[in-house]
Design an enzyme around this catalytic site. Sequence first.
Site, PDB file in Angstrom:
ATOM      1  N   GLU A 140       0.830  -1.205   0.000  1.00  0.00           N
ATOM      2  CA  GLU A 140       0.000   0.000   0.000  1.00  0.00           C
ATOM      3  C   GLU A 140       0.863   1.254   0.000  1.00  0.00           C
ATOM      4  O   GLU A 140       0.561   2.240  -0.677  1.00  0.00           O
ATOM      5  CB  GLU A 140      -0.937   0.017   1.203  1.00  0.00           C
ATOM      6  CG  GLU A 140      -1.931  -1.126   1.241  1.00  0.00           C
ATOM      7  CD  GLU A 140      -1.402  -2.337   1.975  1.00  0.00           C
ATOM      8  OE1 GLU A 140      -0.173  -2.593   1.942  1.00  0.00           O
ATOM      9  OE2 GLU A 140      -2.202  -3.057   2.569  1.00  0.00           O
TER      10      GLU A 140
ATOM     11  N   CYS B  13      -1.935  -2.836   7.294  1.00  0.00           N
ATOM     12  CA  CYS B  13      -1.417  -2.699   8.654  1.00  0.00           C
ATOM     13  C   CYS B  13      -1.689  -1.278   9.140  1.00  0.00           C
ATOM     14  O   CYS B  13      -2.077  -0.404   8.358  1.00  0.00           O
ATOM     15  CB  CYS B  13       0.075  -3.007   8.692  1.00  0.00           C
ATOM     16  SG  CYS B  13       1.121  -1.727   7.989  1.00  0.00           S
TER      17      CYS B  13
HETATM   18  N1  THU Z   1       2.261  -6.353   4.104  1.00  0.00           N
HETATM   19  C1  THU Z   1       1.782  -5.616   3.029  1.00  0.00           C
HETATM   20  O1  THU Z   1       2.541  -5.285   2.112  1.00  0.00           O
HETATM   21  N2  THU Z   1       0.475  -5.247   3.007  1.00  0.00           N
HETATM   22  C2  THU Z   1      -0.433  -5.629   3.961  1.00  0.00           C
HETATM   23  O2  THU Z   1      -1.599  -5.269   3.839  1.00  0.00           O
HETATM   24  C3  THU Z   1      -0.016  -6.463   5.085  1.00  0.00           C
HETATM   25  C4  THU Z   1       1.442  -6.741   5.208  1.00  0.00           C
HETATM   26  C5  THU Z   1       3.691  -6.710   4.124  1.00  0.00           C
HETATM   27  C6  THU Z   1       3.985  -8.169   3.806  1.00  0.00           C
HETATM   28  C7  THU Z   1       5.389  -8.329   4.373  1.00  0.00           C
HETATM   29  O3  THU Z   1       6.328  -7.751   3.507  1.00  0.00           O
HETATM   30  C8  THU Z   1       5.279  -7.493   5.644  1.00  0.00           C
HETATM   31  O4  THU Z   1       4.228  -6.550   5.420  1.00  0.00           O
HETATM   32  C9  THU Z   1       6.594  -6.782   5.934  1.00  0.00           C
HETATM   33  O5  THU Z   1       6.426  -5.483   6.354  1.00  0.00           O
END
Ligand code: THU
Length: 129
Positions: free
Chosen positions: A55, A86
């Site tokens: 995002e 997150c």
């Molecule tokens: N992660 C996202 O890129 N988007 C989300 O909505 C949830 C989690 C990433 C996946 C993994 O790379 C983790 O967050 C590391 O920060």
Amino acid sequence: QPSSELLSAARAAFTNAYAPYSHFKVGAAMRTSGGQIYAGANVENASYGLSRCAEQSAVQAMASAGERGFDELVVYSDASPPASPCGACRQILFEFSPKAQVFCVNTQGDMLAYTVADFLPHAFELERS
Ligand code: THU
């Protein structure tokens, strides 16, 4: 509901995700009111705290193109239920488009729909000039 074009952009970003540590790929794609689409994938780092969510990658692309908001966002993952942003991403999304529709989808075809504001009640914000 998100267009097939927006879903395809999120899926493509998901495929391109750089996640050699978590192996948890995420793609994000947003559509602006003008119809432009900006996508992003999560980009991890050996220094884990420098990893950036999909995002955030998409917001950076959108803002760097001079856009200042979006109407829809698709978050694409292979999690069940579909991954949702997150907390850090929720604040980053709220900065631009609290009213935007967010569709959390997965490879199985599940879809959950929220607004950005749904994700962040009583959000912190400052006056902008
Ligand atoms: N992660 C996202 O890129 N988007 C989300 O909505 C949830 C989690 C990433 C996946 C993994 O790379 C983790 O967050 C590391 O920060």
